[in-house]
Scaffold this active site. Sequence first.
Site, PDB file in Angstrom:
ATOM      1  N   LYS A  95     -14.111  -0.905  -3.912  1.00 15.57           N
ATOM      2  CA  LYS A  95     -15.145  -0.678  -2.888  1.00 15.57           C
ATOM      3  C   LYS A  95     -16.429  -0.182  -3.546  1.00 15.57           C
ATOM      4  O   LYS A  95     -17.531  -0.600  -3.196  1.00 15.57           O
ATOM      5  CB  LYS A  95     -14.655   0.346  -1.855  1.00 15.57           C
ATOM      6  CG  LYS A  95     -13.595  -0.200  -0.926  1.00 15.57           C
ATOM      7  CD  LYS A  95     -13.228   0.808   0.152  1.00 15.57           C
ATOM      8  CE  LYS A  95     -12.110   0.278   1.024  1.00 15.57           C
ATOM      9  NZ  LYS A  95     -11.546   1.260   1.922  1.00 15.57           N
ATOM     10  N   HIS A 134       9.569 -26.145  -1.068  1.00 17.30           N
ATOM     11  CA  HIS A 134       9.101 -27.382  -1.698  1.00 17.30           C
ATOM     12  C   HIS A 134       7.963 -27.125  -2.671  1.00 17.30           C
ATOM     13  O   HIS A 134       7.402 -28.062  -3.231  1.00 17.30           O
ATOM     14  CB  HIS A 134       8.693 -28.393  -0.625  1.00 17.30           C
ATOM     15  CG  HIS A 134       9.876 -28.864   0.167  1.00 17.30           C
ATOM     16  ND1 HIS A 134      10.527 -30.050  -0.090  1.00 17.30           N
ATOM     17  CD2 HIS A 134      10.566 -28.272   1.176  1.00 17.30           C
ATOM     18  CE1 HIS A 134      11.552 -30.178   0.738  1.00 17.30           C
ATOM     19  NE2 HIS A 134      11.591 -29.114   1.518  1.00 17.30           N
ATOM     20  N   GLU A 162       0.816  -1.214   0.000  1.00 14.20           N
ATOM     21  CA  GLU A 162       0.000   0.000   0.000  1.00 14.20           C
ATOM     22  C   GLU A 162       0.850   1.266   0.000  1.00 14.20           C
ATOM     23  O   GLU A 162       0.396   2.314  -0.426  1.00 14.20           O
ATOM     24  CB  GLU A 162      -0.935   0.015   1.225  1.00 14.20           C
ATOM     25  CG  GLU A 162      -2.205  -0.783   1.016  1.00 14.20           C
ATOM     26  CD  GLU A 162      -3.279  -0.523   2.057  1.00 14.20           C
ATOM     27  OE1 GLU A 162      -2.950  -0.055   3.163  1.00 14.20           O
ATOM     28  OE2 GLU A 162      -4.448  -0.816   1.774  1.00 14.20           O
TER      29      GLU A 162
HETATM   30  O1  PA5 Z   1      -3.419   1.025   6.032  1.00 17.80           O
HETATM   31  C1  PA5 Z   1      -4.557   1.384   5.832  1.00 17.80           C
HETATM   32  O2  PA5 Z   1      -4.882   2.573   5.865  1.00 17.80           O
HETATM   33  C2  PA5 Z   1      -5.669   0.381   5.564  1.00 17.80           C
HETATM   34  O3  PA5 Z   1      -5.209  -0.905   5.389  1.00 17.80           O
HETATM   35  C3  PA5 Z   1      -6.643   0.382   6.727  1.00 17.80           C
HETATM   36  O4  PA5 Z   1      -5.969   0.004   7.895  1.00 17.80           O
HETATM   37  C4  PA5 Z   1      -7.822  -0.563   6.480  1.00 17.80           C
HETATM   38  O5  PA5 Z   1      -8.424  -0.281   5.265  1.00 17.80           O
HETATM   39  C5  PA5 Z   1      -8.837  -0.438   7.588  1.00 17.80           C
HETATM   40  O6  PA5 Z   1      -9.279   0.880   7.687  1.00 17.80           O
HETATM   41  P1  PA5 Z   1     -10.031   1.402   8.971  1.00 17.80           P
HETATM   42  O7  PA5 Z   1      -9.065   1.343  10.097  1.00 17.80           O
HETATM   43  O8  PA5 Z   1     -10.447   2.797   8.638  1.00 17.80           O
HETATM   44  O9  PA5 Z   1     -11.193   0.498   9.183  1.00 17.80           O
END
Ligand code: PA5
Length: 410
Positions: free
Chosen positions: A391, A283, A262
């Site tokens: 989403k 393996h 990310e």
């Molecule tokens: O790193 C990030 O921002 C995302 O992976 C969030 O942690 C994830 O989408 C969960 O979001 P939230 O904490 O708003 O529910």
Amino acid sequence: MNIDLSKTKMPVPKDMKELADTYLKQLQSGRMENTGWVFLPDTWTDEALSDLQKTADAIAAKCTLFIVIGIGGSYLGAKAILDALGHSRKGRPQIRFAGYSLAGTQLRRIVTALQEQETCLCVISKSGTTMETLLAYSILKEQMFAKYGEAAKERIFVMTEPKDNPLRKDVRDFGFTAFDHPTDIGGRFSILSIVGLLPLAVAGIDIRALLQGAADIPVDRLADYACTRVLLQRSGKAVEVFTYFSTDLKSFGEWIRQLFGETEGKAGKGAYPACLCFTPDLHSIGQFLQQGNPIYLETMIQYETAPDDFTIPAEAGDLYGGLTLEQINRCAETGVAKAHAEVAPVVVLQIERLDEYCLGQLIYFLELNAAISAMLLDVNPFDQPGVENYKREIRQLVAESRSTSFSTIG
Ligand code: PA5
């Protein structure tokens, strides 16, 4: 912690290293948005940690099961450390995670556990709007009220940003205890904040040692590793394989995947972070790594000693008999690194042991690296604009399937 870049055969130009150092200073300046995590090893005061521990102890005294509901950065950090350390300490509640999938069968198992054990739960969502989290929370909250009645209010905890959102509304409506998710820390960098530390403290993990490890990283090697990774990506290495020699680190691998995926993966850039556990995965994928398409660089996490061990009986043969399993695993680390280095650049990150202190070092080192690498790649380390697309598609299909099922019923 030791960082060995010698098997990458990738010299870092002086000006690039200087640029990486400048980016590190920017991260440490306190003037960049979303960098609250950079200061966590220093800003947790003794008093704040004692308060957190007291809160965790009070929760632990009430339950044998503590359910953490969250997804992505809201659960991966705590899970990574718990799995690496073999779960809760003696006498502390078992920690289970929910809300990270839409599979009902998984949630059913959690509901069964909730019914059988003294339970508390904490829902963690920075935004307070994440679908998977809110759906699991609504189901588990209902179960908690069914089991405990009004007393459920003393057993449900909410961690979210201090902003208006559906979770804040529940805090107002039901009077649940709320913890503020830090606004200047994104999910994937939140492991050393209250997001990761509260569940770990409930589990009896030594959170002070974790933070002490983070405070003791080899800062002078950050730029070298970040530059090497970026240079290798630019030379065509499209995949970074993170490898480790214990299944205990599998969840840690998932945390790493999110951190780098990310943070770097935008604007057509970044290496795809893959995680492999050796020797099991040797393996299945060992053949590809040795002779397949050479698209990868490897970052191997090694550790020097492990707590549990067995001596191999003499019957196992002259080669192995009398040695310990861990000795052989260490030979596997060195041998595999050597074999892979013949065909791919291999970085070795070596920690001393799998404990809180060493994991704290590794975590903070990797977090800073991910951020610096992203800056070298000229992408924003702290956003994730691409996740909105899927989403939107899901929401649209849910709306469509709702109207279809209603019209079918009607
Ligand atoms: O790193 C990030 O921002 C995302 O992976 C969030 O942690 C994830 O989408 C969960 O979001 P939230 O904490 O708003 O529910």
